[in-house]
Every structure is written in C-alpha cells, then in structure tokens.
Enzyme design. Structure first.
Site, PDB file in Angstrom:
ATOM      1  N   SER A   1       3.377  -2.535  10.274  1.00 50.02           N
ATOM      2  CA  SER A   1       4.828  -2.572  10.498  1.00 50.02           C
ATOM      3  C   SER A   1       5.494  -3.853   9.993  1.00 50.02           C
ATOM      4  O   SER A   1       6.445  -4.344  10.611  1.00 50.02           O
ATOM      5  CB  SER A   1       5.151  -2.369  11.982  1.00 50.02           C
ATOM      6  OG  SER A   1       4.767  -1.080  12.392  1.00 50.02           O
TER       7      SER A   1
ATOM      8  N   ASN B   1       0.865  -1.180   0.000  1.00 53.66           N
ATOM      9  CA  ASN B   1       0.000   0.000   0.000  1.00 53.66           C
ATOM     10  C   ASN B   1       0.907   1.237   0.000  1.00 53.66           C
ATOM     11  O   ASN B   1       1.529   1.550   1.009  1.00 53.66           O
ATOM     12  CB  ASN B   1      -0.890  -0.031   1.257  1.00 53.66           C
ATOM     13  CG  ASN B   1      -1.782   1.190   1.366  1.00 53.66           C
ATOM     14  OD1 ASN B   1      -1.838   2.015   0.445  1.00 53.66           O
ATOM     15  ND2 ASN B   1      -2.476   1.311   2.488  1.00 53.66           N
ATOM     16  N   TRP B   2       0.964   1.886  -1.146  1.00 52.05           N
ATOM     17  CA  TRP B   2       1.869   3.042  -1.271  1.00 52.05           C
ATOM     18  C   TRP B   2       1.297   4.287  -0.612  1.00 52.05           C
ATOM     19  O   TRP B   2       1.963   5.311  -0.534  1.00 52.05           O
ATOM     20  CB  TRP B   2       2.169   3.314  -2.749  1.00 52.05           C
ATOM     21  CG  TRP B   2       2.930   2.212  -3.431  1.00 52.05           C
ATOM     22  CD1 TRP B   2       3.409   1.063  -2.868  1.00 52.05           C
ATOM     23  CD2 TRP B   2       3.305   2.147  -4.816  1.00 52.05           C
ATOM     24  NE1 TRP B   2       4.051   0.294  -3.805  1.00 52.05           N
ATOM     25  CE2 TRP B   2       4.000   0.934  -5.013  1.00 52.05           C
ATOM     26  CE3 TRP B   2       3.115   2.996  -5.918  1.00 52.05           C
ATOM     27  CZ2 TRP B   2       4.512   0.556  -6.259  1.00 52.05           C
ATOM     28  CZ3 TRP B   2       3.614   2.615  -7.158  1.00 52.05           C
ATOM     29  CH2 TRP B   2       4.311   1.405  -7.324  1.00 52.05           C
ATOM     30  N   LYS B   3       0.052   4.211  -0.198  1.00 51.34           N
ATOM     31  CA  LYS B   3      -0.625   5.353   0.455  1.00 51.34           C
ATOM     32  C   LYS B   3      -0.463   6.614  -0.404  1.00 51.34           C
ATOM     33  O   LYS B   3      -0.390   6.511  -1.628  1.00 51.34           O
ATOM     34  CB  LYS B   3      -0.124   5.520   1.889  1.00 51.34           C
ATOM     35  CG  LYS B   3      -0.265   4.213   2.694  1.00 51.34           C
ATOM     36  CD  LYS B   3      -0.103   4.373   4.173  1.00 51.34           C
ATOM     37  CE  LYS B   3      -0.259   3.026   4.859  1.00 51.34           C
ATOM     38  NZ  LYS B   3      -0.200   3.110   6.307  1.00 51.34           N
TER      39      LYS B   3
ATOM     40  N   GLY C   1       2.941  -1.382   4.316  1.00 54.95           N
ATOM     41  CA  GLY C   1       2.878   0.054   4.065  1.00 54.95           C
ATOM     42  C   GLY C   1       4.251   0.614   3.743  1.00 54.95           C
ATOM     43  O   GLY C   1       4.762   0.475   2.631  1.00 54.95           O
TER      44      GLY C   1
ATOM     45  N   HIS D   1      -9.775   0.604   4.960  1.00 56.00           N
ATOM     46  CA  HIS D   1      -8.455   0.747   5.599  1.00 56.00           C
ATOM     47  C   HIS D   1      -8.621   1.623   6.841  1.00 56.00           C
ATOM     48  O   HIS D   1      -9.426   2.563   6.847  1.00 56.00           O
ATOM     49  CB  HIS D   1      -7.469   1.380   4.612  1.00 56.00           C
ATOM     50  CG  HIS D   1      -6.065   1.369   5.120  1.00 56.00           C
ATOM     51  ND1 HIS D   1      -5.602   2.304   6.018  1.00 56.00           N
ATOM     52  CD2 HIS D   1      -5.041   0.520   4.896  1.00 56.00           C
ATOM     53  CE1 HIS D   1      -4.342   2.031   6.313  1.00 56.00           C
ATOM     54  NE2 HIS D   1      -3.972   0.953   5.644  1.00 56.00           N
TER      55      HIS D   1
ATOM     56  N   GLU E   1      -5.558  -5.448  10.366  1.00 50.84           N
ATOM     57  CA  GLU E   1      -4.552  -4.395  10.478  1.00 50.84           C
ATOM     58  C   GLU E   1      -4.912  -3.487  11.654  1.00 50.84           C
ATOM     59  O   GLU E   1      -5.588  -2.464  11.484  1.00 50.84           O
ATOM     60  CB  GLU E   1      -4.492  -3.607   9.166  1.00 50.84           C
ATOM     61  CG  GLU E   1      -3.284  -2.722   9.102  1.00 50.84           C
ATOM     62  CD  GLU E   1      -3.090  -2.136   7.721  1.00 50.84           C
ATOM     63  OE1 GLU E   1      -2.136  -2.533   7.048  1.00 50.84           O
ATOM     64  OE2 GLU E   1      -3.866  -1.272   7.326  1.00 50.84           O
TER      65      GLU E   1
ATOM     66  N   GLY F   1       1.657   6.972  15.717  1.00 47.01           N
ATOM     67  CA  GLY F   1       2.271   7.017  17.050  1.00 47.01           C
ATOM     68  C   GLY F   1       3.479   6.125  17.153  1.00 47.01           C
ATOM     69  O   GLY F   1       4.362   6.156  16.308  1.00 47.01           O
TER      70      GLY F   1
HETATM   71  P1  13P Z   1       3.016   0.102   7.767  1.00 48.86           P
HETATM   72  O1  13P Z   1       3.483  -1.164   7.111  1.00 48.86           O
HETATM   73  O2  13P Z   1       3.790   1.310   7.342  1.00 48.86           O
HETATM   74  O3  13P Z   1       2.878  -0.049   9.237  1.00 48.86           O
HETATM   75  O4  13P Z   1       1.539   0.390   7.208  1.00 48.86           O
HETATM   76  C1  13P Z   1       0.585  -0.570   7.323  1.00 48.86           C
HETATM   77  C2  13P Z   1      -0.545  -0.186   6.476  1.00 48.86           C
HETATM   78  O5  13P Z   1      -1.335   0.662   6.853  1.00 48.86           O
HETATM   79  C3  13P Z   1      -0.683  -0.858   5.179  1.00 48.86           C
HETATM   80  O6  13P Z   1      -1.938  -0.678   4.653  1.00 48.86           O
END
Ligand code: 13P
Length: 260
Positions: free
Chosen positions: A214, A8-10, A235, A93, A165, A174
C-alpha cells in the site's frame, strides 16, 4: 545511499498498454543517479519494453522466474530466458507464495537461478495477518531469509535485494493497513541482523531492504525515512503514472537529504 523504487505491475496491462504506459512514465522520469527505478511488467511485455525504455531512466524486472535453466516445464519462464530482457527479478512475492503455493525451497532455487544468470533477485519476505497476530513475525522472517539466501555465496550477497512485504498490507488482500514506523524499524533490524549472521556485518549493513504494501505518494516519505529502509516495492500505485513518478521524486529528495 541509493534508493530503489520498484513498480510491480502484476497481471495488468497488455503489451500495447504496457508500451503506452512506459512512454508516459518516461516523459515524467528524469534520469537520476540517486534512485534506481525499476518496473516489472508481465513476461509478454518484457521483450518489447526492453527495446523501448531508456535504461538510464528505468530498469526492467520480471515478476518471477523458474529455477531450471531449460527443459520440459510447460508454462514456465527460466531466468536464462530473461537474460538481456530484465535486470531484476522478484522472487517469492507473497502472491506467489500464497496463491501459487511456492515453498521456501522453490524460492531458494529461484534466487540462485537469478544470480547464475546475471539477474538481481529481489527476495520478498513477509508474514500473514495471522502470523502477525500470533507474534510470529520475527520467526517467519528469519526462516524466509535463511531459507531464501542459504545457498547464496558471500561474493554474491551484494547482488541481492530484500523486500519486506507483509501480506496484511497489500492493497488487494482484504482490508490492508500499513505498519507503524517503529514496527518497520524493528522488522528491518530483524532482517539485517539475520543477513549479518549469515554473511557478516558489512553485508548486513549494505544489503538494500525495501518496504512494500500500500505504498502511495502520501505515505512514501514516511516509509522511506525509516532507518534501514532503502526503497519501496509499489503495486497498485505503480500503474498510475503521476503517483509512481511522485514516489520516485520523494525517494530522490530523501537520498539527497541523507547525503547532506
Ligand atoms: P500494493 O502496493 O498494491 O499494496 O501492492 C504491493 C505489492 O504486492 C507489490 O509487489
């Protein structure tokens, strides 16, 4: 069983950067049958990437969709508009739920919209830190599963993925920490038994359940080895090519070990 690694590249990478990054990934990702590798870029990068990527190497997913098929919904992207560009779509999400105030009802409609349009919804569920501390994890997850899958037909459940998740594990929320193996095992049981309750034993066993929060190359093996976990939603580390490729490799190794 096949593993799923979803990046997930957000809200990162512009179109040009996304294209360069996809090239980098494609150089390190062999075509594998035992791992379904999916990347979820921003909406604007989906179209160019849909022409660029070799779908045998990686599939594309959207990070969200709207549930109406068309109309006066300024700023939204419908699942109908994702057809042909993406194969997967993340739904519910935790950032959508908690930053943008999405409710279970929106999420349920989005799951249906995805299915109606031939996309695979990846229903994300998970509790907050407070809910966890108060011992509410099971209730929260059961509610999210029931509500998200309520209108899914028994002939459609095999097209749905679930990701656990929890908010307290996400690297940008955080100070994240990760669940212990036994905690994750417990949660997978809760999810699968709810799906079993709704759709029968076969579905409860077969539905792919992923873990997200994570995940990196050093802990991926631990999560992917938990009984009932079929993959990971990644992520931050999905934006680092060697890390993401390593996670896919680890998933492939585990899939091979399970086959033996
Ligand atoms: P991280 O892997 O950066 O904790 O993000 C998780 C996430 O929200 C993936 O959708």
């Amino acid at each position: 069983m096949k593993k799923y690694i979803i990046g997930n590249w957000k809200m990162n990478l512009n179109v040009h950067e996304a294209s360069l990054f996809a090239t980098k990934l494609s150089q390190g990702l062999p075509i594998r049958r035992d791992v379904e590798t999916v990347v979820c870029p921003s909406f604007v990068a989906l179209q160019p990437l849909s022409l660029q990527v070799d779908h045998r190497q990686m599939k594309l997913g959207a990070q969200d969709c709207y549930w109406r098929d068309s109309g006066a919904f300024t700023g939204e992207v419908a699942a109908t508009q994702l057809r042909g560009l993406a194969q997967y779509v993340l739904v519910g999400h935790s950032e959508r739920r908690h930053i943008f105030g999405e409710h279970d009802r929106d999420i349920r409609f989005k799951v249906q919209a995805a299915l109606r349009n031939g996309l695979t919804p990846v229903l994300c569920v998970g509790e907050t830190e407070l809910e966890r501390k108060e011992g509410d994890t099971a209730h929260v997850l059961e509610d999210q599963i029931v509500s998200g899958l309520m209108n899914v037909g028994s002939d459609q459940i095999d097209q749905v993925l679930v990701t656990y998740e929890p908010l307290w594990t996400i690297s940008t929320s955080g100070s994240p920490h990760v669940p212990q193996q036994h905690e994750l095992e417990q949660v997978v049981k809760i999810i699968r038994s709810k799906v079993t309750h709704m759709f029968g034993r076969e579905a409860g066993k077969a539905i792919p359940v992923l873990y997200g929060g994570s995940v990196d190359k050093d802990n991926a093996r631990i999560f992917l080895s938990v009984e009932g976990i079929d993959g990971a939603l990644v992520g931050a580390k999905s934006l680092i090519a060697p890390e993401f490729i390593s996670i896919v490799e680890i998933a492939s190794e585990i899939a091979k070990e399970e086959k033996k």
